[in-house]
Design a protein around this motif. Structure first.
Motif, PDB file in Angstrom:
ATOM      1  N   ASN A   2       0.816  -1.208   0.000  1.00 16.95           N
ATOM      2  CA  ASN A   2       0.000   0.000   0.000  1.00 16.95           C
ATOM      3  C   ASN A   2       0.850   1.259   0.000  1.00 16.95           C
ATOM      4  OD1 ASN A   2      -2.698   0.148  -0.331  1.00 16.95           O
ATOM      5  ND2 ASN A   2      -3.208   0.089   1.837  1.00 16.95           N
ATOM      6  N   ASN A   3       1.963   1.202   0.732  1.00 15.90           N
ATOM      7  CA  ASN A   3       2.875   2.333   0.820  1.00 15.90           C
ATOM      8  C   ASN A   3       3.423   2.708  -0.561  1.00 15.90           C
ATOM      9  OD1 ASN A   3       4.408   4.300   1.991  1.00 15.90           O
ATOM     10  ND2 ASN A   3       5.820   2.908   3.017  1.00 15.90           N
ATOM     11  N   ILE A   4       3.689   1.706  -1.380  1.00 15.56           N
ATOM     12  CA  ILE A   4       4.204   1.942  -2.732  1.00 15.56           C
ATOM     13  C   ILE A   4       3.138   2.617  -3.600  1.00 15.56           C
ATOM     14  CG2 ILE A   4       4.985   0.784  -4.837  1.00 15.56           C
ATOM     15  CD1 ILE A   4       6.356  -1.251  -2.946  1.00 15.56           C
ATOM     16  N   TYR A   5       1.901   2.148  -3.499  1.00 13.19           N
ATOM     17  CA  TYR A   5       0.815   2.767  -4.277  1.00 13.19           C
ATOM     18  C   TYR A   5       0.597   4.204  -3.858  1.00 13.19           C
ATOM     19  CZ  TYR A   5      -0.256  -2.100  -5.340  1.00 13.19           C
ATOM     20  OH  TYR A   5      -0.179  -3.402  -5.732  1.00 13.19           O
ATOM     21  N   ASN A   6       0.620   4.454  -2.565  1.00 13.98           N
ATOM     22  CA  ASN A   6       0.450   5.820  -2.081  1.00 13.98           C
ATOM     23  C   ASN A   6       1.559   6.723  -2.606  1.00 13.98           C
ATOM     24  OD1 ASN A   6      -1.820   5.067  -0.638  1.00 13.98           O
ATOM     25  ND2 ASN A   6      -0.707   4.795   1.281  1.00 13.98           N
ATOM     26  N   PHE A   7       2.782   6.212  -2.606  1.00 12.41           N
ATOM     27  CA  PHE A   7       3.908   7.004  -3.091  1.00 12.41           C
ATOM     28  C   PHE A   7       3.813   7.239  -4.596  1.00 12.41           C
ATOM     29  CE2 PHE A   7       8.303   7.916  -4.211  1.00 12.41           C
ATOM     30  CZ  PHE A   7       8.572   8.934  -3.295  1.00 12.41           C
ATOM     31  N   LEU A   8       3.364   6.236  -5.334  1.00 11.39           N
ATOM     32  CA  LEU A   8       3.174   6.393  -6.780  1.00 11.39           C
ATOM     33  C   LEU A   8       2.113   7.457  -7.057  1.00 11.39           C
ATOM     34  CD1 LEU A   8       3.963   5.405  -9.604  1.00 11.39           C
ATOM     35  CD2 LEU A   8       2.229   3.635  -9.383  1.00 11.39           C
ATOM     36  N   THR A  67      -4.499  -3.107 -12.294  1.00 13.87           N
ATOM     37  CA  THR A  67      -5.613  -2.527 -11.552  1.00 13.87           C
ATOM     38  C   THR A  67      -5.108  -1.739 -10.349  1.00 13.87           C
ATOM     39  OG1 THR A  67      -7.007  -4.375 -12.205  1.00 13.87           O
ATOM     40  CG2 THR A  67      -7.784  -3.032 -10.369  1.00 13.87           C
ATOM     41  N   HIS A  68      -4.232  -2.344  -9.561  1.00 15.38           N
ATOM     42  CA  HIS A  68      -3.685  -1.663  -8.387  1.00 15.38           C
ATOM     43  C   HIS A  68      -2.867  -0.438  -8.785  1.00 15.38           C
ATOM     44  CE1 HIS A  68      -4.492  -5.579  -6.414  1.00 15.38           C
ATOM     45  NE2 HIS A  68      -4.804  -4.790  -5.408  1.00 15.38           N
ATOM     46  N   LEU A  69      -2.018  -0.600  -9.785  1.00 16.25           N
ATOM     47  CA  LEU A  69      -1.160   0.502 -10.212  1.00 16.25           C
ATOM     48  C   LEU A  69      -1.978   1.641 -10.817  1.00 16.25           C
ATOM     49  CD1 LEU A  69       1.736  -1.606 -11.730  1.00 16.25           C
ATOM     50  CD2 LEU A  69       1.840  -0.229  -9.661  1.00 16.25           C
ATOM     51  N   SER A  70      -2.965   1.302 -11.637  1.00 12.77           N
ATOM     52  CA  SER A  70      -3.812   2.325 -12.251  1.00 12.77           C
ATOM     53  C   SER A  70      -4.618   3.071 -11.198  1.00 12.77           C
ATOM     54  CB  SER A  70      -4.762   1.687 -13.267  1.00 12.77           C
ATOM     55  OG  SER A  70      -4.028   1.123 -14.328  1.00 12.77           O
ATOM     56  N   ASN A  71      -5.138   2.342 -10.223  1.00  9.62           N
ATOM     57  CA  ASN A  71      -5.897   2.987  -9.151  1.00  9.62           C
ATOM     58  C   ASN A  71      -5.033   3.944  -8.345  1.00  9.62           C
ATOM     59  OD1 ASN A  71      -8.278   1.714  -9.830  1.00  9.62           O
ATOM     60  ND2 ASN A  71      -8.043   0.089  -8.308  1.00  9.62           N
ATOM     61  N   ALA A  72      -3.755   3.640  -8.225  1.00 12.01           N
ATOM     62  CA  ALA A  72      -2.845   4.495  -7.458  1.00 12.01           C
ATOM     63  C   ALA A  72      -2.754   5.893  -8.051  1.00 12.01           C
ATOM     64  CB  ALA A  72      -1.462   3.869  -7.389  1.00 12.01           C
ATOM     65  N   ILE A  73      -2.882   5.992  -9.379  1.00  8.51           N
ATOM     66  CA  ILE A  73      -2.794   7.308 -10.014  1.00  8.51           C
ATOM     67  C   ILE A  73      -4.153   7.822 -10.472  1.00  8.51           C
ATOM     68  CG2 ILE A  73      -0.411   6.923 -10.734  1.00  8.51           C
ATOM     69  CD1 ILE A  73      -1.572   6.640 -13.635  1.00  8.51           C
ATOM     70  N   GLY A  74      -5.192   7.031 -10.267  1.00 11.94           N
ATOM     71  CA  GLY A  74      -6.536   7.480 -10.628  1.00 11.94           C
ATOM     72  C   GLY A  74      -6.853   7.401 -12.109  1.00 11.94           C
ATOM     73  N   LYS A  75      -6.146   6.573 -12.835  1.00  9.17           N
ATOM     74  CA  LYS A  75      -6.390   6.364 -14.274  1.00  9.17           C
ATOM     75  C   LYS A  75      -6.686   4.890 -14.509  1.00  9.17           C
ATOM     76  CE  LYS A  75      -4.985  10.530 -15.560  1.00  9.17           C
ATOM     77  NZ  LYS A  75      -5.794  11.495 -16.235  1.00  9.17           N
ATOM     78  N   ALA A  76      -7.403   4.583 -15.563  1.00  6.49           N
ATOM     79  CA  ALA A  76      -7.776   3.195 -15.836  1.00  6.49           C
ATOM     80  C   ALA A  76      -6.858   2.562 -16.877  1.00  6.49           C
ATOM     81  CB  ALA A  76      -9.215   3.139 -16.328  1.00  6.49           C
ATOM     82  N   ASN A  77      -6.635   1.263 -16.728  1.00 12.60           N
ATOM     83  CA  ASN A  77      -5.930   0.432 -17.717  1.00 12.60           C
ATOM     84  C   ASN A  77      -4.552   0.945 -18.108  1.00 12.60           C
ATOM     85  OD1 ASN A  77      -8.147  -1.318 -17.832  1.00 12.60           O
ATOM     86  ND2 ASN A  77      -9.139  -0.030 -19.371  1.00 12.60           N
ATOM     87  N   ARG A  86      14.377  11.936 -10.359  1.00 16.22           N
ATOM     88  CA  ARG A  86      15.387  11.052  -9.772  1.00 16.22           C
ATOM     89  C   ARG A  86      15.107  10.770  -8.292  1.00 16.22           C
ATOM     90  NH1 ARG A  86      19.976   9.990 -12.376  1.00 16.22           N
ATOM     91  NH2 ARG A  86      19.615  11.830 -13.638  1.00 16.22           N
ATOM     92  N   GLY A  87      14.665  11.752  -7.552  1.00 17.97           N
ATOM     93  CA  GLY A  87      14.367  11.573  -6.134  1.00 17.97           C
ATOM     94  C   GLY A  87      13.208  10.617  -5.908  1.00 17.97           C
ATOM     95  N   PHE A  88      12.129  10.799  -6.673  1.00 15.88           N
ATOM     96  CA  PHE A  88      10.981   9.900  -6.561  1.00 15.88           C
ATOM     97  C   PHE A  88      11.365   8.476  -6.952  1.00 15.88           C
ATOM     98  CE2 PHE A  88       8.133  13.662  -6.635  1.00 15.88           C
ATOM     99  CZ  PHE A  88       7.296  13.304  -5.590  1.00 15.88           C
ATOM    100  N   SER A  89      12.150   8.337  -8.023  1.00 19.51           N
ATOM    101  CA  SER A  89      12.507   6.984  -8.474  1.00 19.51           C
ATOM    102  C   SER A  89      13.407   6.295  -7.453  1.00 19.51           C
ATOM    103  CB  SER A  89      13.166   7.023  -9.850  1.00 19.51           C
ATOM    104  OG  SER A  89      14.382   7.715  -9.830  1.00 19.51           O
ATOM    105  N   LYS A  90      14.345   7.017  -6.856  1.00 22.45           N
ATOM    106  CA  LYS A  90      15.220   6.422  -5.843  1.00 22.45           C
ATOM    107  C   LYS A  90      14.413   5.968  -4.626  1.00 22.45           C
ATOM    108  CE  LYS A  90      19.232   7.469  -2.926  1.00 22.45           C
ATOM    109  NZ  LYS A  90      18.710   6.652  -1.864  1.00 22.45           N
ATOM    110  N   THR A  91      13.505   6.815  -4.163  1.00 25.17           N
ATOM    111  CA  THR A  91      12.685   6.468  -3.007  1.00 25.17           C
ATOM    112  C   THR A  91      11.801   5.267  -3.309  1.00 25.17           C
ATOM    113  OG1 THR A  91      12.689   8.777  -2.300  1.00 25.17           O
ATOM    114  CG2 THR A  91      11.010   7.349  -1.341  1.00 25.17           C
ATOM    115  N   LEU A  92      11.226   5.229  -4.500  1.00 26.79           N
ATOM    116  CA  LEU A  92      10.359   4.113  -4.877  1.00 26.79           C
ATOM    117  C   LEU A  92      11.149   2.805  -4.944  1.00 26.79           C
ATOM    118  CD1 LEU A  92       7.425   3.607  -5.510  1.00 26.79           C
ATOM    119  CD2 LEU A  92       7.899   4.060  -7.901  1.00 26.79           C
TER     120      LEU A  92
END
Length: 102
Positions: A2-8, A67-77, A86-92
């Motif tokens: 869940n933490n990863i989806y929230n961060f995405l 489904t999980h990844l798309s829901n994390a950003i609010g877009k479908a499919n 770079r900062g976001f990618s390193k943290t992720l």
């Protein structure tokens, strides 16, 4: 996880995530620091993006289903995501590493 989806979702709201075919352009132009591929993407899609990432030396992760990844950003499919900061990618990457090793 869940933490990863929230961060995405946070990265998307910060305008640091691109999706779809624009990820390929971002890889080629060296604007993408990390590519996330949904585990349920077709084998052809996975191969296409993994090959591009390897050729241009861009890190990639294969995570959960679309489904999980798309829901994390609010877009479908959405099957492919490019993190442009770079900062976001390193943290992720760190979050995923901690989740898989811990």
């Amino acid at each position: 996880m869940n933490n990863i989806y929230n961060f995405l979702g946070l990265a998307f709201r910060a305008n640091k995530v691109i999706t779809g075919e624009s990820v390929l352009k971002g890889i080629r132009s060296n604007r993408v620091d990390l590519v996330i591929i949904a585990s349920d993407a077709s084998e052809n899609t996975k191969k296409k993006y993994i090959d591009k990432c390897q050729f241009y030396h861009v890190d990639y992760l294969i995570l959960e289903d679309s489904t999980h990844l798309s829901n994390a950003i609010g877009k479908a499919n959405r099957m492919v995501f490019g993190i442009t900061d770079r900062g976001f990618s390193k943290t992720l990457k760190d979050k995923v590493r901690r989740l898989t090793n811990g």
